[in-house]
Structures are given as C-alpha cells and as structure tokens.
Write a protein that holds these residues in place. Structure first.
Motif, PDB file in Angstrom:
ATOM      1  N   UNK A  52     -22.861  63.167  23.005  1.00  0.00           N
ATOM      2  CA  UNK A  52     -22.222  62.208  23.917  1.00  0.00           C
ATOM      3  C   UNK A  52     -23.255  61.562  24.834  1.00  0.00           C
ATOM      4  N   UNK A  53     -24.122  62.359  25.426  1.00  0.00           N
ATOM      5  CA  UNK A  53     -25.144  61.827  26.329  1.00  0.00           C
ATOM      6  C   UNK A  53     -26.113  60.921  25.577  1.00  0.00           C
ATOM      7  N   UNK A  72     -12.541  66.435  27.568  1.00  0.00           N
ATOM      8  CA  UNK A  72     -13.117  66.436  28.907  1.00  0.00           C
ATOM      9  C   UNK A  72     -14.638  66.540  28.867  1.00  0.00           C
ATOM     10  N   UNK A  73     -15.175  67.276  27.903  1.00  0.00           N
ATOM     11  CA  UNK A  73     -16.633  67.300  27.746  1.00  0.00           C
ATOM     12  C   UNK A  73     -17.151  65.886  27.520  1.00  0.00           C
ATOM     13  N   UNK A  79     -19.092  57.231  30.248  1.00  0.00           N
ATOM     14  CA  UNK A  79     -18.140  56.307  30.876  1.00  0.00           C
ATOM     15  C   UNK A  79     -17.128  55.812  29.847  1.00  0.00           C
ATOM     16  N   UNK A  80     -17.003  56.543  28.762  1.00  0.00           N
ATOM     17  CA  UNK A  80     -16.197  56.096  27.627  1.00  0.00           C
ATOM     18  C   UNK A  80     -14.702  56.135  27.912  1.00  0.00           C
ATOM     19  N   UNK A 126     -15.517  52.572  16.981  1.00  0.00           N
ATOM     20  CA  UNK A 126     -15.761  53.667  17.919  1.00  0.00           C
ATOM     21  C   UNK A 126     -17.209  54.111  17.805  1.00  0.00           C
ATOM     22  N   UNK A 127     -17.885  54.174  18.936  1.00  0.00           N
ATOM     23  CA  UNK A 127     -19.286  54.577  18.948  1.00  0.00           C
ATOM     24  C   UNK A 127     -19.461  56.041  18.565  1.00  0.00           C
TER      25      UNK A 127
END
Length: 213
Positions: A52-53, A72-73, A79-80, A126-127
């Motif tokens: 994610x990061x 939640x992680x 900021x997605x 979706x990224x």
C-alpha cells in the motif's frame, strides 16, 4: 482460535516483525478472533501495508471485507478510496462500524453480495486490488481483476499456498481436494498470464503478488 498453520519459516518471519502491522488495530483483531472471522495474519498484513505504501493507490478494490481489518490497514496507510465486497452482511456491518470508528467511513464503500456477481458490474480501474475471499473461486475472479488493473496496477492475493498443502508440506484432506485443485488453476493462470509479472511468496498462508504490465 487460529486460522493458520505456521511452519518454521513463518515463525522466523514473525520473529522479525517489531510489532503487529498496525498496533492501533489490536481491538479490531480481538473482535475478529471472538467473532470467529479470519483476518490477514501479521506477516501478510505487513506485506499489505508495504505494498500500500509503495503503490500510493488512489482507488483500492478488496474482495473479502471481513470486519474491516485489512481494509483499515490500507486506509490508514494511504489516501485511497476503498471499495470492498463481502457476502456476509453481519461482518459488513461490523466493518462499517470499524471504518467509522477510525474516521474512515467516508472513504470506504461496502458492497454486500457474491463477488462473482458484483465484479462484472464494476467500472473503472484500481491501483491496488487485495483478494482475500473464497480460495476456491480465485480462478473465477482473476479475469475480471486483471481487466480492472491499469498498467502498473498491483494485485495481492492471500491464502494461495493453503498452509503448505499446495506444496505437499501438509496432508490434504479428501474434503479439501476441490479447493486445492482450483487453487492450482489460479496459481498456474496468475503465474503465466502475459499481462502480469507475478511472484508467489511463502508469507503467512501464502500470498501472490502481481503487477500488470
């Protein structure tokens, strides 16, 4: 209650983690344990956080909401906007409350239903896509998921090595042969699709990580 059967490699990987992927989610993890709802394990959660990061996604699709732990992680580390699908409406209601409790309610859109019915109707790209739903149906979802990825988009799939059963490290009960056979189809397709570069990692229950090229 544990939903995983860890070997020595996983125990070693766990020993390297300084803490849980998101210590602030300890109450959510405890809620999942009490409710008997599986969540991504700590090493898998750490990989999800890392991906994610690294990807800095604007839009994320999740198949398998549970009570919102993995969502939640993602939300806490980006900021997605999260679009998450689950068939269990009781779990979805818990997830909705957990998202709101962390101030993430406006960034999470929840869909109740069978992912096989919902995926063909989803529009846009979706990224990052996190697949953590029914293992025996991954191969059904894969064509839709690939189409939803832009070039450079990432697909992360959990539970793909079935606690070592896919490699023969643990006995495969007769009742689980169908799931294993379908996972084999998925692993073959995700590893050999020319649109993807894929690595299968022995993290947790096994995770595959793919990038669309």
């Amino acid at each position: 209650m544990s939903f995983y059967e860890f070997g020595k490699t996983e125990e070693f990987l766990l020993s390297l983690l300084p803490s849980a992927p998101e210590p602030s989610l300890s109450k959510v993890a405890e809620e999942a344990k009490k409710a008997g709802v599986p969540i991504v394990c700590d090493t898998g959660g750490q990989l999800l956080k890392l991906v994610t990061v690294m990807t800095r996604p604007a839009r994320v699709l999740e198949i398998g909401t549970g009570i919102g732990y993995s969502g939640l992680i993602i939300l806490l580390n980006s900021d997605a906007r999260l679009y998450t699908v689950d068939f269990d409406e009781v779990s979805l209601e818990r997830a909705r409350k957990n998202f709101a409790g962390f101030g993430m309610g406006t960034r999470a859109r929840l869909y109740a239903g069978d992912a096989g019915d919902i995926l063909p109707m989803i529009e846009g790209k979706f990224d990052l896509i996190f697949l953590d739903g029914p293992k025996g149906r991954y191969y059904e979802y894969l064509p839709y998921l690939i189409d939803l990825l832009p070039k450079g988009g990432v697909l992360l799939c959990d539970n793909v090595l079935y606690s070592g059963r896919m490699a023969g490290e643990r006995e495969l009960p007769h009742s689980k042969h169908t799931i294993a056979d379908r996972l084999s189809i998925f692993l073959d397709r995700v590893s050999h699709d020319d649109r993807l570069i894929t690595s299968v990692l022995p993290v947790g229950d096994g995770m595959s990580l793919s990038v669309r090229v």
